[in-house]
Design an enzyme around this catalytic site. Structure first.
Site, PDB file in Angstrom:
ATOM      1  N   CYS A   1       9.598   2.035   3.453  1.00  0.00           N
ATOM      2  CA  CYS A   1      10.495   0.918   3.769  1.00  0.00           C
ATOM      3  C   CYS A   1      11.917   1.417   3.978  1.00  0.00           C
ATOM      4  O   CYS A   1      12.756   0.695   4.485  1.00  0.00           O
ATOM      5  CB  CYS A   1      10.462  -0.108   2.647  1.00  0.00           C
ATOM      6  SG  CYS A   1      11.074   0.575   1.122  1.00  0.00           S
TER       7      CYS A   1
ATOM      8  N   LYS B   1      -1.202  -7.385  -9.283  1.00  0.00           N
ATOM      9  CA  LYS B   1      -2.207  -7.426  -8.207  1.00  0.00           C
ATOM     10  C   LYS B   1      -1.789  -6.356  -7.213  1.00  0.00           C
ATOM     11  O   LYS B   1      -0.935  -6.565  -6.351  1.00  0.00           O
ATOM     12  CB  LYS B   1      -2.213  -8.813  -7.558  1.00  0.00           C
ATOM     13  CG  LYS B   1      -3.507  -9.222  -6.861  1.00  0.00           C
ATOM     14  CD  LYS B   1      -3.946  -8.360  -5.712  1.00  0.00           C
ATOM     15  CE  LYS B   1      -3.113  -8.512  -4.481  1.00  0.00           C
ATOM     16  NZ  LYS B   1      -3.432  -7.482  -3.442  1.00  0.00           N
TER      17      LYS B   1
ATOM     18  N   PHE C   1       0.808  -1.225   0.000  1.00  0.00           N
ATOM     19  CA  PHE C   1       0.000   0.000   0.000  1.00  0.00           C
ATOM     20  C   PHE C   1       0.837   1.268   0.000  1.00  0.00           C
ATOM     21  O   PHE C   1       0.362   2.327  -0.409  1.00  0.00           O
ATOM     22  CB  PHE C   1      -0.938   0.013   1.233  1.00  0.00           C
ATOM     23  CG  PHE C   1      -0.235   0.430   2.503  1.00  0.00           C
ATOM     24  CD1 PHE C   1      -0.040   1.781   2.806  1.00  0.00           C
ATOM     25  CD2 PHE C   1       0.275  -0.505   3.400  1.00  0.00           C
ATOM     26  CE1 PHE C   1       0.633   2.177   3.959  1.00  0.00           C
ATOM     27  CE2 PHE C   1       0.951  -0.120   4.547  1.00  0.00           C
ATOM     28  CZ  PHE C   1       1.124   1.232   4.815  1.00  0.00           C
TER      29      PHE C   1
ATOM     30  N   GLU D   1      -4.896  -3.978  -2.042  1.00  0.00           N
ATOM     31  CA  GLU D   1      -6.347  -3.775  -1.968  1.00  0.00           C
ATOM     32  C   GLU D   1      -6.691  -2.504  -1.193  1.00  0.00           C
ATOM     33  O   GLU D   1      -7.823  -2.041  -1.210  1.00  0.00           O
ATOM     34  CB  GLU D   1      -7.024  -5.002  -1.336  1.00  0.00           C
ATOM     35  CG  GLU D   1      -6.659  -5.294   0.123  1.00  0.00           C
ATOM     36  CD  GLU D   1      -5.318  -6.049   0.288  1.00  0.00           C
ATOM     37  OE1 GLU D   1      -4.427  -5.916  -0.583  1.00  0.00           O
ATOM     38  OE2 GLU D   1      -5.179  -6.743   1.310  1.00  0.00           O
TER      39      GLU D   1
ATOM     40  N   SER E   1       5.384  -7.050   3.310  1.00  0.00           N
ATOM     41  CA  SER E   1       5.902  -7.375   4.649  1.00  0.00           C
ATOM     42  C   SER E   1       6.716  -8.678   4.646  1.00  0.00           C
ATOM     43  O   SER E   1       6.627  -9.475   3.702  1.00  0.00           O
ATOM     44  CB  SER E   1       4.730  -7.500   5.618  1.00  0.00           C
ATOM     45  OG  SER E   1       3.873  -8.513   5.156  1.00  0.00           O
TER      46      SER E   1
ATOM     47  N   GLU F   1       9.454  -3.964  13.061  1.00  0.00           N
ATOM     48  CA  GLU F   1       9.250  -2.825  12.161  1.00  0.00           C
ATOM     49  C   GLU F   1       7.963  -2.141  12.613  1.00  0.00           C
ATOM     50  O   GLU F   1       6.893  -2.764  12.610  1.00  0.00           O
ATOM     51  CB  GLU F   1       9.095  -3.333  10.716  1.00  0.00           C
ATOM     52  CG  GLU F   1       8.871  -2.208   9.728  1.00  0.00           C
ATOM     53  CD  GLU F   1       8.618  -2.709   8.299  1.00  0.00           C
ATOM     54  OE1 GLU F   1       7.897  -3.703   8.121  1.00  0.00           O
ATOM     55  OE2 GLU F   1       9.128  -2.071   7.369  1.00  0.00           O
TER      56      GLU F   1
HETATM   57  P1  NAD Z   1       1.601  -6.718   2.968  1.00  0.00           P
HETATM   58  O1  NAD Z   1       2.642  -7.767   3.001  1.00  0.00           O
HETATM   59  O2  NAD Z   1       0.500  -6.774   3.957  1.00  0.00           O
HETATM   60  O3  NAD Z   1       0.877  -6.702   1.528  1.00  0.00           O
HETATM   61  C1  NAD Z   1       1.619  -6.630   0.339  1.00  0.00           C
HETATM   62  C2  NAD Z   1       0.829  -7.302  -0.781  1.00  0.00           C
HETATM   63  O4  NAD Z   1       0.689  -8.695  -0.481  1.00  0.00           O
HETATM   64  C3  NAD Z   1      -0.580  -6.764  -0.979  1.00  0.00           C
HETATM   65  O5  NAD Z   1      -0.859  -6.705  -2.353  1.00  0.00           O
HETATM   66  C4  NAD Z   1      -1.447  -7.795  -0.276  1.00  0.00           C
HETATM   67  O6  NAD Z   1      -2.741  -7.909  -0.836  1.00  0.00           O
HETATM   68  C5  NAD Z   1      -0.690  -9.081  -0.493  1.00  0.00           C
HETATM   69  N1  NAD Z   1      -0.886 -10.047   0.598  1.00  0.00           N
HETATM   70  C6  NAD Z   1      -1.172  -9.779   1.903  1.00  0.00           C
HETATM   71  N2  NAD Z   1      -1.235 -10.925   2.609  1.00  0.00           N
HETATM   72  C7  NAD Z   1      -0.975 -11.927   1.743  1.00  0.00           C
HETATM   73  C8  NAD Z   1      -0.876 -13.346   1.884  1.00  0.00           C
HETATM   74  N3  NAD Z   1      -1.055 -13.939   3.059  1.00  0.00           N
HETATM   75  N4  NAD Z   1      -0.582 -14.072   0.786  1.00  0.00           N
HETATM   76  C9  NAD Z   1      -0.366 -13.468  -0.413  1.00  0.00           C
HETATM   77  N5  NAD Z   1      -0.451 -12.129  -0.596  1.00  0.00           N
HETATM   78  C10 NAD Z   1      -0.753 -11.372   0.461  1.00  0.00           C
HETATM   79  O7  NAD Z   1       2.365  -5.315   3.027  1.00  0.00           O
HETATM   80  P2  NAD Z   1       1.767  -3.840   3.165  1.00  0.00           P
HETATM   81  O8  NAD Z   1       1.233  -3.655   4.549  1.00  0.00           O
HETATM   82  O9  NAD Z   1       0.884  -3.527   2.010  1.00  0.00           O
HETATM   83  O10 NAD Z   1       3.102  -2.966   2.972  1.00  0.00           O
HETATM   84  C11 NAD Z   1       3.951  -2.606   4.034  1.00  0.00           C
HETATM   85  C12 NAD Z   1       5.173  -3.505   4.088  1.00  0.00           C
HETATM   86  O11 NAD Z   1       5.858  -3.453   2.842  1.00  0.00           O
HETATM   87  C13 NAD Z   1       6.195  -3.056   5.122  1.00  0.00           C
HETATM   88  O12 NAD Z   1       6.686  -4.180   5.797  1.00  0.00           O
HETATM   89  C14 NAD Z   1       7.297  -2.399   4.299  1.00  0.00           C
HETATM   90  O13 NAD Z   1       8.582  -2.410   4.872  1.00  0.00           O
HETATM   91  C15 NAD Z   1       7.260  -3.250   3.076  1.00  0.00           C
HETATM   92  N6  NAD Z   1       7.864  -2.565   1.939  1.00  0.00           N
HETATM   93  C16 NAD Z   1       9.100  -2.981   1.551  1.00  0.00           C
HETATM   94  C17 NAD Z   1       9.734  -2.329   0.502  1.00  0.00           C
HETATM   95  C18 NAD Z   1      11.097  -2.769   0.045  1.00  0.00           C
HETATM   96  O14 NAD Z   1      11.526  -2.338  -1.007  1.00  0.00           O
HETATM   97  N7  NAD Z   1      11.810  -3.613   0.787  1.00  0.00           N
HETATM   98  C19 NAD Z   1       9.098  -1.269  -0.157  1.00  0.00           C
HETATM   99  C20 NAD Z   1       7.834  -0.879   0.283  1.00  0.00           C
HETATM  100  C21 NAD Z   1       7.223  -1.551   1.331  1.00  0.00           C
END
Ligand code: NAD
Length: 496
Positions: free
Chosen positions: A281, A173, A149, A176, A226, A381
């Site tokens: 991040c 994808k 997000f 959401e 994450s 985090e």
């Molecule tokens: P998230 O992991 O909750 O969601 C990321 C994506 O995965 C979304 O599209 C979500 O729908 C999908 N998803 C969620 N649960 C899932 C599951 N069980 N199985 C498959 N897909 C699933 O992350 P978020 O809250 O949207 O984003 C924040 C996180 O992203 C933080 O931890 C941040 O550090 C990380 N991030 C990392 C970087 C990087 O370059 N390392 C960059 C931006 C964000």
């Protein structure tokens, strides 16, 4: 109420799903749109459309593919404010920060415009008598991307433009929680002349991600999000014999040496720690003060306390709300844990709100000192506007602290000593290092190179590494010598 469409085979179509997720304005939690959880049939259609489009797209000359990116870059620039407005409304980011999110994505599209030179292979003439060897790179086929997000413009743009410029087709994808921005990006991509099926978009959560990791027609998976989800996606995709690159969570440290310029440190640390409500991040969430520099902690805390959260179009707002009530509850619980575990809370944003928008997901800037490595606020985090200050006596101790942390996304050192800076850049086990630069996100002609628990895979995002990730290498050895026939059979493995 706006219902977010899918993009399948060039058509923006409503989903036939009966399951929807609310897209909200985080500043007051009002519902601004509904995202469908795409059906399994729709996801199959998206993959099938990408597979069919690949058959013709892979033969489109690389110069023509680059021209689509040129038109796309121009459209993104023309619509920059419009995209940033949508982005601000669904994420709560301040308008200027939202423009930055879009801009960092446009820079990747500019890199995709260079795809002809990025795809150049290697040649050696006369590797043996009359024999030349050429290597070239070719696209893989259908690639998929799953995005978080917190950068709904930049991160989708890390993925599909370069993948598609290399000759692949793509199924995205997006998160959401903020799918409106990626849909805007997709509309402009179609306007730029992308053929039907080259980019497809499906919506939803875990259930919708599953086929993108396991379907036999998918060749590569890019993920940003994450740690637990990144680990799951990496394992599932590679178990199904896909290439995968998964960018995950972070805990970024800034090391502040006593010989650094105090004013510069304080100014830089304010934005790096609480900018975007800490939902970056590459945000700095731990400041490590070495020796005498610990005397600057109170002054830094005072400066951070002056930053006010606010709504996206408030010019005085330093940052916006957190993305959701759940994110706010998590951050508040970690702040409470910090207090319970004995850290000193110098600035407490737990009760901060914004007048007229009390129902929003507000958390004010928060600064802790006396933080130790065993505390939850250090180990997890937080992804909120919270800075943890720690003190050590030497650069070696600072390095040990940073290197013992399981994350390795970004780090920085503030110093006027070339030797301290060089020691830090050489010895730190983190993939992106800033020297007097708090958030060292590389521009797209380099790659985004997190390490350790911040990245699972080998080839990183954008730059030359992304071109390698989205292509396969073919090596061709050829002989055109007429006198060969007279030499008779060669019964050995050697080429001569
Ligand atoms: P998230 O992991 O909750 O969601 C990321 C994506 O995965 C979304 O599209 C979500 O729908 C999908 N998803 C969620 N649960 C899932 C599951 N069980 N199985 C498959 N897909 C699933 O992350 P978020 O809250 O949207 O984003 C924040 C996180 O992203 C933080 O931890 C941040 O550090 C990380 N991030 C990392 C970087 C990087 O370059 N390392 C960059 C931006 C964000």
């Amino acid at each position: 109420m706006h219902t977010v469409p899918l993009l399948i085979n060039g058509e923006f179509t409503p989903s036939s799903s009966s399951e929807f997720i609310d897209v909200t304005n985080p500043a007051d939690n009002s519902v601004i749109a509904k995202t469908p959880c795409a059906t399994q049939v729709e996801i199959e259609q998206a993959i099938a459309s990408a597979k069919a489009a690949f058959e013709t797209w892979k033969d489109v000359p690389v110069t023509e593919r680059a021209r689509v990116m040129m038109r796309y870059q121009a459209l993104l620039k023309t619509h920059h404010d419009e995209i940033a407005t949508v982005l601000s409304q669904e994420t709560g980011k301040t308008f200027d920060d939202a423009k930055g999110d879009v801009w960092r994505g446009i820079e990747v599209v500019e890199q995709a415009m260079n795809v002809p030179s990025l795809m150049m292979g290697e040649t050696v003439e006369n590797v043996a008598r009359g024999i030349d060897t050429v290597s070239m790179i070719q696209p893989l086929g259908v690639c998929t991307g799953i995005t978080p997000f917190n950068f709904p413009a930049m991160i989708p743009l890390w993925m599909f433009p370069l993948a598609i410029a290399c000759g692949n087709t793509f199924v995205l994808k997006p998160s959401e929680q903020d799918p409106l921005t990626p849909m805007k990006l997709a509309e402009l991509f179609m306007q730029a002349g992308a053929p039907a099926g080259v980019l497809n978009i499906v919506h939803g959560g875990k259930e919708q991600v599953e086929p993108l990791l396991t379907h036999p027609d998918v060749h590569a998976v890019s993920f940003v999000g994450s740690v637990p989800v990144g680990q799951y996606i990496y394992k599932t995709a590679t178990d199904h014999m896909k290439r995968a690159q998964c960018f995950a969570g972070a805990k970024n440290h800034s090391v502040i040496m006593p010989d650094a310029n105090k004013e510069h440190v304080i100014n830089q640390m304010v934005g790096a720690s609480v900018g975007a409500a800490g939902q970056r991040c590459m945000a700095i969430s731990v400041a490590v003060f070495v020796g005498e520099s610990q005397q600057w902690i109170d002054e830094l805390a005072e400066k951070i306390a002056q930053v006010k959260p606010g709504v996206w179009d408030d010019k005085n707002a330093g940052f916006g709300p957190l993305i959701s009530p759940a994110a706010k509850a998590r951050v508040l619980s970690l702040i409470q844990q910090g207090k319970d575990e004995g850290a000193t809370c110098l600035v407490d944003g737990s009760d901060v709100t914004v007048a007229g928008k009390e129902s929003g997901n507000w958390v004010g800037p928060t600064v802790f000192k006396d933080v130790t490595a065993d505390m939850a606020i250090y180990q997890q985090e937080i992804f909120g506007p919270v800075l943890c200050c720690m003190c050590v006596e030497t650069l070696d101790e600072a390095l040990a602290l940073v290197n013992n942390n399981p994350f390795g996304n970004g780090t920085s050192i503030f110093t006027n000593s070339g030797s301290a800076a060089r020691k830090y850049q050489r010895e730190v086990t983190v993939g992106q290092v800033g020297i007097n630069v708090p958030i060292p996100v590389p521009l797209p002609f380099f790659s985004f190179t997190g390490w350790k628990n911040s990245f699972y895979g080998d080839l990183h995002a954008y730059g030359k590494q992304a071109v390698r990730f989205y292509t396969e290498t073919k090596t061709i050895t050829s002989r055109w010598l007429e006198d060969d026939i007279a030499r008779g059979p060669n019964m050995t493995i050697s080429i001569d």
